[in-house]
Design a protein around this motif. Structure first.
Motif, mmCIF file in Angstrom:
data_model
loop_
_atom_site.group_PDB
_atom_site.id
_atom_site.type_symbol
_atom_site.label_atom_id
_atom_site.label_comp_id
_atom_site.label_asym_id
_atom_site.label_seq_id
_atom_site.Cartn_x
_atom_site.Cartn_y
_atom_site.Cartn_z
ATOM 1 N N GLY A 42 39.016 7.387 -24.904
ATOM 2 C CA GLY A 42 37.762 7.782 -25.524
ATOM 3 C C GLY A 42 36.574 7.803 -24.584
ATOM 4 O O GLY A 42 35.496 8.259 -24.974
ATOM 5 N N GLY A 43 36.698 7.349 -23.360
ATOM 6 C CA GLY A 43 35.585 7.329 -22.433
ATOM 7 C C GLY A 43 35.085 8.712 -22.070
ATOM 8 O O GLY A 43 33.903 8.899 -21.760
ATOM 9 N N ILE A 44 35.963 9.711 -22.095
ATOM 10 C CA ILE A 44 35.540 11.068 -21.748
ATOM 11 C C ILE A 44 34.576 11.607 -22.792
ATOM 12 O O ILE A 44 33.678 12.391 -22.484
ATOM 13 N N LEU A 45 34.712 11.177 -24.047
ATOM 14 C CA LEU A 45 33.801 11.618 -25.102
ATOM 15 C C LEU A 45 32.378 11.162 -24.808
ATOM 16 O O LEU A 45 31.421 11.944 -24.932
ATOM 17 N N TYR A 46 32.217 9.900 -24.385
ATOM 18 C CA TYR A 46 30.881 9.399 -24.053
ATOM 19 C C TYR A 46 30.296 10.151 -22.860
ATOM 20 O O TYR A 46 29.093 10.419 -22.817
ATOM 21 N N LEU A 48 30.884 13.301 -22.009
ATOM 22 C CA LEU A 48 30.468 14.636 -22.449
ATOM 23 C C LEU A 48 29.196 14.579 -23.289
ATOM 24 O O LEU A 48 28.278 15.384 -23.093
ATOM 25 N N VAL A 49 29.112 13.634 -24.204
ATOM 26 C CA VAL A 49 27.932 13.510 -25.058
ATOM 27 C C VAL A 49 26.703 13.171 -24.231
ATOM 28 O O VAL A 49 25.624 13.754 -24.423
ATOM 29 N N SER A 50 26.841 12.246 -23.286
ATOM 30 C CA SER A 50 25.689 11.899 -22.453
ATOM 31 C C SER A 50 25.276 13.086 -21.576
ATOM 32 O O SER A 50 24.091 13.302 -21.338
ATOM 33 N N VAL A 56 19.953 18.702 -22.514
ATOM 34 C CA VAL A 56 18.891 19.044 -23.465
ATOM 35 C C VAL A 56 17.577 18.414 -23.004
ATOM 36 O O VAL A 56 16.520 19.067 -23.070
ATOM 37 N N TYR A 57 17.615 17.193 -22.522
ATOM 38 C CA TYR A 57 16.398 16.532 -22.043
ATOM 39 C C TYR A 57 15.787 17.298 -20.874
ATOM 40 O O TYR A 57 14.581 17.519 -20.816
#
Length: 63
Positions: A42-46, A48-50, A56-57
């Motif tokens: 699940g680390g790849i999900l974090y 990608l989201v970050s 966007v920032y």
């Protein structure tokens, strides 16, 4: 007399440690490495989201 007893004690402890160290079992073999075909955790999900939030920032910062 003292020197002889010291030599005997040294020999006794050497033999004792050798026998005790030899009689212990060997450690178990290491586990085999995981297969390369396993799914990504699940680390790849974090990651990608970050990355999306950072993108966007940066886009909003330029405006």
């Amino acid at each position: 007399m003292k020197k002889k007893s010291n030599i005997y004690m040294l020999c006794f402890f050497f033999v004792f440690v050798s026998v005790v160290g030899y009689s212990q079992k060997a450690p178990p073999p290491p586990a085999p490495p995981p297969n390369p075909g396993l799914p990504i955790n699940g680390g790849i999900l974090y990651l990608l989201v970050s990355g999306i939030f950072y993108g966007v920032y940066e886009l909003k910062k330029k405006k």
